[in-house]
Design a protein around this motif. Sequence first.
Motif, PDB file in Angstrom:
ATOM      1  N   GLN A   6       0.853  -1.179   0.000  1.00 39.35           N
ATOM      2  CA  GLN A   6       0.000   0.000   0.000  1.00 39.35           C
ATOM      3  C   GLN A   6       0.894   1.236   0.000  1.00 39.35           C
ATOM      4  OE1 GLN A   6      -2.446  -0.817   3.522  1.00 39.35           O
ATOM      5  NE2 GLN A   6      -4.207  -1.036   2.189  1.00 39.35           N
ATOM      6  N   ILE A   7       0.553   2.201  -0.857  1.00 39.09           N
ATOM      7  CA  ILE A   7       1.306   3.446  -0.938  1.00 39.09           C
ATOM      8  C   ILE A   7       0.355   4.599  -0.639  1.00 39.09           C
ATOM      9  CG2 ILE A   7       2.685   4.955  -2.419  1.00 39.09           C
ATOM     10  CD1 ILE A   7       3.419   2.461  -4.063  1.00 39.09           C
ATOM     11  N   TYR A   8       0.733   5.417   0.332  1.00 39.22           N
ATOM     12  CA  TYR A   8      -0.029   6.610   0.675  1.00 39.22           C
ATOM     13  C   TYR A   8       0.808   7.844   0.339  1.00 39.22           C
ATOM     14  CZ  TYR A   8      -3.063   3.599   3.545  1.00 39.22           C
ATOM     15  OH  TYR A   8      -3.926   2.628   3.985  1.00 39.22           O
ATOM     16  N   SER A   9       0.178   8.828  -0.251  1.00 32.87           N
ATOM     17  CA  SER A   9       0.811  10.148  -0.371  1.00 32.87           C
ATOM     18  C   SER A   9       0.466  10.936   0.890  1.00 32.87           C
ATOM     19  CB  SER A   9       0.301  10.873  -1.616  1.00 32.87           C
ATOM     20  OG  SER A   9      -1.083  11.168  -1.466  1.00 32.87           O
ATOM     21  N   SER A  33      -2.724  11.776  -6.575  1.00 32.85           N
ATOM     22  CA  SER A  33      -2.434  10.553  -5.825  1.00 32.85           C
ATOM     23  C   SER A  33      -3.261   9.386  -6.339  1.00 32.85           C
ATOM     24  CB  SER A  33      -2.701  10.784  -4.332  1.00 32.85           C
ATOM     25  OG  SER A  33      -1.917  11.862  -3.841  1.00 32.85           O
ATOM     26  N   CYS A  38      -2.091   5.440  -5.761  1.00 33.60           N
ATOM     27  CA  CYS A  38      -1.972   5.393  -4.300  1.00 33.60           C
ATOM     28  C   CYS A  38      -3.236   4.814  -3.669  1.00 33.60           C
ATOM     29  CB  CYS A  38      -1.726   6.787  -3.726  1.00 33.60           C
ATOM     30  SG  CYS A  38      -0.146   7.527  -4.197  1.00 33.60           S
ATOM     31  N   GLY A 207       5.328  -0.710   8.080  1.00 31.95           N
ATOM     32  CA  GLY A 207       5.429   0.318   7.050  1.00 31.95           C
ATOM     33  C   GLY A 207       6.501   1.324   7.373  1.00 31.95           C
ATOM     34  N   ILE A 300      14.268   0.816  -2.056  1.00 30.03           N
ATOM     35  CA  ILE A 300      12.873   0.424  -1.823  1.00 30.03           C
ATOM     36  C   ILE A 300      12.738  -1.092  -1.825  1.00 30.03           C
ATOM     37  CG2 ILE A 300      10.557   0.434  -2.855  1.00 30.03           C
ATOM     38  CD1 ILE A 300      11.265   3.058  -1.472  1.00 30.03           C
ATOM     39  N   PHE A 311       4.081   2.045   2.420  1.00 29.44           N
ATOM     40  CA  PHE A 311       4.988   3.170   2.226  1.00 29.44           C
ATOM     41  C   PHE A 311       4.162   4.446   2.295  1.00 29.44           C
ATOM     42  CE2 PHE A 311       7.217  -0.360   0.314  1.00 29.44           C
ATOM     43  CZ  PHE A 311       8.557  -0.124   0.619  1.00 29.44           C
ATOM     44  N   LEU A 313       4.442   8.278   1.757  1.00 29.53           N
ATOM     45  CA  LEU A 313       5.311   9.246   1.098  1.00 29.53           C
ATOM     46  C   LEU A 313       5.076  10.647   1.645  1.00 29.53           C
ATOM     47  CD1 LEU A 313       4.725   8.002  -2.562  1.00 29.53           C
ATOM     48  CD2 LEU A 313       6.580   7.328  -1.011  1.00 29.53           C
ATOM     49  N   PHE A 329       9.139   2.568  -7.969  1.00 29.67           N
ATOM     50  CA  PHE A 329       8.463   1.364  -7.496  1.00 29.67           C
ATOM     51  C   PHE A 329       8.379   0.303  -8.587  1.00 29.67           C
ATOM     52  CE2 PHE A 329       7.230   4.131  -4.017  1.00 29.67           C
ATOM     53  CZ  PHE A 329       7.218   3.267  -2.934  1.00 29.67           C
ATOM     54  N   ALA A 336       1.678  -1.909  -6.246  1.00 30.79           N
ATOM     55  CA  ALA A 336       0.711  -1.297  -5.337  1.00 30.79           C
ATOM     56  C   ALA A 336      -0.616  -2.022  -5.415  1.00 30.79           C
ATOM     57  CB  ALA A 336       0.536   0.184  -5.696  1.00 30.79           C
TER      58      ALA A 336
END
Length: 337
Positions: A6-9, A33, A38, A207, A300, A311, A313, A329, A336
């Motif tokens: 999972q990627i969060y801005s 995002s 994301c 994370g 990464i 992650f 960001l 990535f 993701a």
Amino acid sequence: MTGPVQIYSTCPQSKDVPAGTYAQAVAEVSRWSEAAGCTGMLVYTDNGIADPWLVAQHAITATERLAPLVAVQPVYMHPFTAASMVSSLAYLHGRSVHLNMLAGGFRNDLLALGDPTEHDDRYARTTEYTQILMALLRGETVTHEGRWHQVHNLRLAPALPAELMPEVLISGSSPAGRAAAEAIGAVPIRYPEPLGQETAEAPAGGGVRVGIVAREDTADAWKVAEERFPTDRKGQIAHSMAMRASDSSWHAQLSAAAKAQPVTADGSGEPDPFWLGPFQNYQTFCPYLVGSYDRVAAAIAHYAGQGTRVFVLDIPPSAEELDHIGEVFRRAGVVAR
């Protein structure tokens, strides 16, 4: 290739954007995002910025699927109120809101609110708070006689659909933070240690909170990074004062890392990508990885190989910057979800 992550801005803060353009900035970063794939977008909270729940609703209305990751400070509201926010946004918009549970914050903010609670006790409070909150979201009738909260036959309405249950994150840099994460079933988030300097106590999995600046050419990446985060003497003084007033474990760890000797290049001919310049100049609160796509992708992949599955960001300055991060990535073989 590693498993899905999972990627969060991160959402811009109101203190950094004029009032007349802040709503537009939130909407833009939300859409960038979402387009970048994301999972969601972290929305900060503290005494000096706009309410995260209202900002989260604005992000929801600007997007189709992005999940705001709302920072929840137990000092600010009762757990029933936080649960009601989640279920009400789901009822109004049919959307999920994820939760970033806080134990601390700026020490002076807490003292201004009349809260002198010590570090480990704050995690105990957040654990109790989150257990009540999540039980309400699961549709349970909650009776709880705890140290921090007492509720009797409490039930939430409107009910939250099971498919919209939030993901829950919490700082997991300290033993108290990791214990809280385990107790509430949350993803522990930490600041990554410099590559090659991980200690035996460094938690695996969970994370990491990290910024990224990457380009095809190393020199281009460092030029962008140093222009975005220039050396600032006033910022260095503010950082020093903040660190003296903070009992945050991860801030202490980052400060220690900043004093450590940098790691040499790994054979790629590039300098170590781990950079604490923005942190030391009080411009952001996470380390950065800076360098070529391949060099940063290797970093990464290293964290992902340790079991990192989330992650978070830093605030993206543009949609194009998220494209560059996406390339990192992809080259890391991280997918993701």
